[in-house]
Design a protein around this motif. Structure first.
Motif, PDB file in Angstrom:
ATOM      1  N   LEU A  37      67.465  35.529  56.401  1.00 28.05           N
ATOM      2  CA  LEU A  37      68.324  35.800  55.250  1.00 28.05           C
ATOM      3  C   LEU A  37      69.381  36.836  55.579  1.00 28.05           C
ATOM      4  CD1 LEU A  37      65.621  35.817  52.478  1.00 28.05           C
ATOM      5  CD2 LEU A  37      67.565  34.286  52.589  1.00 28.05           C
ATOM      6  N   TRP A  85      64.730  45.801  54.845  1.00 27.39           N
ATOM      7  CA  TRP A  85      66.133  45.415  54.663  1.00 27.39           C
ATOM      8  C   TRP A  85      67.070  46.548  55.078  1.00 27.39           C
ATOM      9  CZ3 TRP A  85      68.212  40.746  53.770  1.00 27.39           C
ATOM     10  CH2 TRP A  85      69.548  40.688  53.396  1.00 27.39           C
ATOM     11  N   THR A  86      66.805  47.752  54.611  1.00 25.82           N
ATOM     12  CA  THR A  86      67.732  48.863  54.875  1.00 25.82           C
ATOM     13  C   THR A  86      67.254  49.774  56.002  1.00 25.82           C
ATOM     14  OG1 THR A  86      66.666  50.345  53.305  1.00 25.82           O
ATOM     15  CG2 THR A  86      68.410  48.929  52.440  1.00 25.82           C
ATOM     16  N   GLN A 262      71.150  44.424  35.244  1.00 25.53           N
ATOM     17  CA  GLN A 262      72.314  43.695  35.774  1.00 25.53           C
ATOM     18  C   GLN A 262      73.505  43.819  34.836  1.00 25.53           C
ATOM     19  OE1 GLN A 262      70.977  39.703  36.444  1.00 25.53           O
ATOM     20  NE2 GLN A 262      70.799  40.000  38.638  1.00 25.53           N
ATOM     21  N   ASN A 267      71.223  51.049  38.394  1.00 22.25           N
ATOM     22  CA  ASN A 267      70.558  51.037  39.693  1.00 22.25           C
ATOM     23  C   ASN A 267      69.085  51.402  39.498  1.00 22.25           C
ATOM     24  OD1 ASN A 267      70.465  50.887  42.501  1.00 22.25           O
ATOM     25  ND2 ASN A 267      70.890  53.072  42.726  1.00 22.25           N
ATOM     26  N   MET A 271      66.011  45.908  39.363  1.00 27.11           N
ATOM     27  CA  MET A 271      66.949  45.261  40.295  1.00 27.11           C
ATOM     28  C   MET A 271      66.415  45.343  41.726  1.00 27.11           C
ATOM     29  SD  MET A 271      70.045  44.200  39.112  1.00 27.11           S
ATOM     30  CE  MET A 271      71.444  44.839  40.003  1.00 27.11           C
ATOM     31  N   GLU A 275      65.693  42.172  44.090  1.00 29.76           N
ATOM     32  CA  GLU A 275      66.395  42.096  45.380  1.00 29.76           C
ATOM     33  C   GLU A 275      65.408  42.060  46.532  1.00 29.76           C
ATOM     34  OE1 GLU A 275      69.069  45.401  45.395  1.00 29.76           O
ATOM     35  OE2 GLU A 275      70.631  44.293  44.343  1.00 29.76           O
ATOM     36  N   ARG A 279      65.053  38.942  49.066  1.00 34.34           N
ATOM     37  CA  ARG A 279      65.356  39.206  50.476  1.00 34.34           C
ATOM     38  C   ARG A 279      64.123  39.107  51.360  1.00 34.34           C
ATOM     39  NH1 ARG A 279      68.731  44.641  49.054  1.00 34.34           N
ATOM     40  NH2 ARG A 279      70.745  43.669  48.678  1.00 34.34           N
ATOM     41  N   ARG A 280      62.988  38.901  50.750  1.00 39.65           N
ATOM     42  CA  ARG A 280      61.709  38.876  51.487  1.00 39.65           C
ATOM     43  C   ARG A 280      61.471  40.212  52.212  1.00 39.65           C
ATOM     44  NH1 ARG A 280      61.612  35.258  48.495  1.00 39.65           N
ATOM     45  NH2 ARG A 280      61.050  33.091  48.885  1.00 39.65           N
TER      46      ARG A 280
ATOM     47  N   PRO B  53      72.836  46.621  54.095  1.00 39.74           N
ATOM     48  CA  PRO B  53      71.483  46.794  54.650  1.00 39.74           C
ATOM     49  C   PRO B  53      71.425  48.072  55.502  1.00 39.74           C
ATOM     50  CG  PRO B  53      72.303  44.557  55.026  1.00 39.74           C
ATOM     51  CD  PRO B  53      73.465  45.382  54.563  1.00 39.74           C
ATOM     52  N   PHE B 432      66.663  28.531  53.526  1.00 41.22           N
ATOM     53  CA  PHE B 432      66.842  28.683  54.972  1.00 41.22           C
ATOM     54  C   PHE B 432      65.621  28.195  55.739  1.00 41.22           C
ATOM     55  CE2 PHE B 432      70.187  31.707  53.737  1.00 41.22           C
ATOM     56  CZ  PHE B 432      71.209  31.147  54.470  1.00 41.22           C
TER      57      PHE B 432
END
Lengths: 317, 551
Positions: A37, A85-86, A262, A267, A271, A275, A279-280, B53, B432
């Protein structure tokens, strides 16, 4: 009582462990891959080698039991790891959003309490009069109108009539109370209205039931003032189911306000939750599920304690 | 009095509508604004539709990282923001290419400083490109594959430990000549990092900022906003014009539109759809300027070439013949970002690889006589033994616009040749997963690139064992060979010839997969935002150094 509290606190551990096992397995069963992703998700070219390398970096190439063991070992040390993710610490990511979500939940709850208890009690006292009908219309409308829709209407109203929009970024109440309230009061009203509708209905029916009890008749026979009967005898006992509803709703508000967040561009935890699932982001989702589960368990525990305080007949031995 | 007011209102509305339908008028206004003397000061507040990210440009592929982070960095080369696709130097003052096309020598501009005050030298450029092209173990580099032609990066006299490296010169030696190499060095993702930092920790830039760009880093509140302020030591005198910028992350389209309408954000650089544009123009009138461009993004119908009956080229050809792209362009451009009919390369005047309309018309599915095309499609299906009412599925992303819109349109087109197709929109993860594993019959795929460059745009069409972007599951050594040849062709005409062969094979002879429409990029922004010119993608021209505020 102390023993009871200790027992309940200790019981949270196996409950949360069960939640941890479940969420870990369910996420792994869901199709999709965070690395896929991240790269292909934007339509860009990423070589297979880069994708494999990233997977290895995130530890996704390790056997499931090892992934689970290292996660649980981390939690045991209050280390929730980093977001896949981050790459930033999960506690940091959650802390940034938790203040907003908590404040919004508290504000919405206050709105709900201040609306629902007086209105519900009033509707019960004035049963089948125009006052009752008005309160019923108000509460049924609240149940029927989704809070995000109300939010959209509020925003459109501001945009069209005042060419103004609530602030888009969060400012802590302790830094600038005015900016903080200018942003959060509107979603709090939108959410609080729906929340109050549920509680108003509950308060009305609970008060109605209590008003027909023998002890209320006795109180009236003793010549007590109607106000005292209502506040000290009827309302206090009628509040038990209302407190349950308010408690559960409060816990829900911590992670469940996705659409409202949303609409108002808040924030918040909701959310982040959505997310991280789309995003898994396994580590983040796991931590958030644990957090929300903990809030639910803890709020239930507090509600049980309030029961005992409200109704002297209830004793936890 | 009331009537005249109403008439005036209607006239205003009509004018707003007319203006919204004629973007060149706005573009002319925007161009005229360019001639004004830029004003310094002010903070540009803009919206970004996603959150980044990490902060590492070499690793990430999303605009959500570029838009807030690019203003902190310089790149070796860049696309001229006023004259895309011309390439100009950023930290490179000049460059030369050897006659054999194998050695590129770059002279680094003197006096450029990182935000911590240390000088930027050739050593930093080399370290940056070494990280991108030859990433150390454990370091992700998303575009490493684009530099497979590079044999080595070097500092002259810097080989070994004896010679002192030249602080101003960096050299790239290639294995073979490359048509795309120079343009790839203008990639907006290739931020120049500091060599010393990379030497200590090659992953430091994933969570930290230290660049030499027009703006220094102030703060990032995860999921909320990103703030930068003017770099007083930026190498270009009088730049940047702005005192700073603030990027606000707004994930949903409606609040993004509302944010621009209310003036809380002045621009969103990725783009809006026509409805949002019209909404903003209607609300703000002449306070807003609309810039539009064909976009280097497209949607593709991906056919699983391993599944029956799609392994038969006649069936695939019938599928593309059935789609009325010219009709789609008219209809879908009203409600979505889909607009331009094109082959494998972005249509439009600045696109040096675009297929002309006459050439395009010769390819299956791109002709203007849709009735004849559908008749031929029915004949092909019959010849391939596909019965009337044959059922299959079209997998798609569950994103309404432009994905689901396209899915619905394509299914309707296929229905008109007697096919019965079920639309299956999916969340990103399963989508995907299914594409990667071949668990689909047909699907809607997409691509977005940072420049018009066949080496990028053709990746999707290479044999699936050579390209992770090709989900159509076929192998074709002819295409792979043509790709290599065009990639090494330094003569533009010769390259174009190879590209047309490639395009004909993909879209007409084998019809492995095919584009539906290319996108239109629509940026409505407050007129007081000046100095920013739209480019054909949302990746380049994001460092904000030329942007200024008129009020």
């Amino acid at each position: 009582m102390r023993q009871y509290i200790l027992k309940r606190l200790l019981l949270m551990i196996p409950t949360l462990f069960g939640v941890a096992v479940l969420v870990f397995l369910m996420l792994r069963v869901a199709p999709g891959d965070i690395v896929e992703l991240k790269y292909a998700g934007t339509g860009a070219f990423a070589p297979k080698e880069a994708i494999e390398r990233e997977r290895a970096q995130l530890g996704l190439d390790k056997p499931l039991w090892r992934q689970f063991a290292s996660w649980i070992w981390g939690i045991g040390r209050f280390d929730f790891g980093n977001s896949m993710w981050t790459g930033r610490p999960i506690t940091q990511e959650i802390a940034i959003r938790l203040e907003l979500s908590l404040e919004l939940a508290v504000m919405a709850t206050l709105v709900a309490i201040f609306l629902s208890i007086p209105l519900g009690a009033l509707a019960a006292l004035k049963q089948d009069t125009w006052v009752d009908y008005l309160v019923r219309i108000f509460s049924i409308a609240g149940l029927a109108i989704p809070s995000f829709w109300l939010g959209i209407i509020i925003i459109l109203g501001f945009l069209i009539f005042f060419k103004w929009l609530p602030p888009l970024t969060f400012t802590s109440f302790w830094v600038d109370p005015k900016a903080n309230l200018m942003q959060l009061i509107w979603p709090a009203l939108a959410v609080g209205y729906r929340y109050s509708a549920v509680a108003t209905r509950m308060t009305r029916s609970a008060v109605l039931e209590v008003l027909r009890e023998d002890y209320i008749r006795t109180a009236r026979a003793k010549g007590l003032w109607e106000k005292v009967i209502l506040v000290r005898h009827a309302l206090k006992n009628a509040l038990l189911p209302v407190i349950t509803v308010i408690g559960l709703e409060f816990a829900f508000l911590i992670g469940g306000l996705v659409v409202t967040e949303q609409v108002f561009n808040l924030n918040g935890i909701g959310m982040l939750f959505v997310e991280s699932i789309t995003r898994r982001d396994y580590t983040m989702t796991q931590a958030l599920v644990l957090l929300v589960s903990f809030v639910f368990i803890f709020v239930n525990f507090v509600v049980d304690l309030i029961y005992a305080w409200l109704d002297p007949r209830i004793r936890y031995n | 009095m009331k009537t005249s007011k109403k008439v005036r209102m209607n006239l205003c509305r009509a004018m707003v509508l007319m203006i919204s339908l004629v973007p060149p008028v706005f573009q002319a206004t925007a161009q005229a604004a360019e001639k004004e003397k830029p004003r310094t000061g002010g903070e540009l507040v803009f919206a970004v539709g996603e959150t980044p990210p990490s902060y590492d440009g070499h690793r990430e592929t999303t605009f959500a990282m570029l838009h807030p982070v690019a203003p902190h960095y310089s790149t070796l080369l860049r696309f001229d923001p006023q004259n895309y696709p011309k390439i100009i130097g950023d930290v490179a003052e000049s460059w030369s290419v050897s006659k054999d096309g194998l050695t590129y020598t770059f002279k680094i501009r003197k006096g450029i400083k990182f935000h911590d005050g240390s000088p930027l030298t050739a050593k930093d450029v080399k370290a940056t490109y070494d990280k991108i092209i030859f990433p150390p173990e454990g370091v992700a580099s998303a575009r490493k594959g684009s530099y497979s032609m590079v044999a080595v990066t070097a500092l002259p006299t810097g080989f070994g430990e004896k010679g002192a490296p030249d602080a101003d010169t960096v050299i790239f030696r290639l294995k073979h000549p490359s048509a795309s190499f120079l343009a790839n060095l203008a990639s907006p993702w290739n931020f120049i990092y500091k060599a010393d930092i990379l030497a200590n920790d090659p992953r430091w830039y994933e969570k930290n900022i230290m660049g030499s760009g027009p703006f220094t880093f102030v703060e990032y509140v995860a999921g909320s906003h990103w703030v930068g302020k003017k770099n007083p030591n930026y190498y270009m005198k009088e730049r940047p014009y702005l005192d700073g910028y603030k990027a606000i992350f707004i994930r949903d389209t409606a609040p993004r539109v509302a944010a621009v309408r209310s003036g809380q954000t002045l621009i969103e650089f990725r783009g809006f759809n026509p409805a949002a544009r019209d909404d903003i123009v209607k609300a703000l009138g002449d306070k807003v300027v609309v810039q539009e461009s064909p976009w280097t993004c497209n949607l593709t119908v991906t056919v699983n070439n391993e599944k029956k009956p799609f392994d038969d080229v006649r069936v695939r050809r019938a599928l593309t013949l059935a789609i009325d792209r010219w009709g789609a362009s008219k209809a879908l451009s009203q409600i979505s970002v889909l607009k331009f009919v094109g082959g494998l390369f972005r249509p439009g005047p600045e696109s040096q690889f675009a297929t002309s309309e006459a050439e395009l018309a010769k390819l299956a599915g791109f002709g203007k006589n849709i009735e004849a095309a559908r008749k031929e499609a029915r004949r092909l299906l019959k010849a391939a033994g596909v019965p009337e009412g044959f059922s299959f599925t079209l997998k798609n992303r569950n994103v309404k616009e432009p994905y689901e819109v396209t899915g619905v349109y394509v299914i309707d087109q296929w229905r008109q040749i007697g096919l019965n197709v079920t639309h299956l929109p999916q969340e990103g993860g399963p989508y995907f997963n299914d594409f990667r594993q071949g668990n689909f019959e047909t699907g809607i795929d997409f691509a977005c690139d940072f420049m018009d460059e066949p080496d990028l745009q053709l990746q999707k069409f290479l044999s699936s064992d050579k390209s992770s972007l090709n989900y159509a599951r076929y192998k074709d050594s002819v295409l792979d060979d043509l790709y290599e040849k065009q990639s090494r062709a330094t003569n533009h005409k010769e390259r174009l010839k190879l590209l047309r062969q490639f395009e004909k094979r993909v879209l007409d002879e084998q019809v492995y997969q095919f584009h539906v429409l290319w996108w239109q990029r629509i940026i409505p922004h407050w007129a007081k935002v000046r100095g920013w010119k739209i480019t054909p993608n949302h990746y380049v021209n994001q460092d904000l150094r030329d942007v200024w505020l008129a009020e």
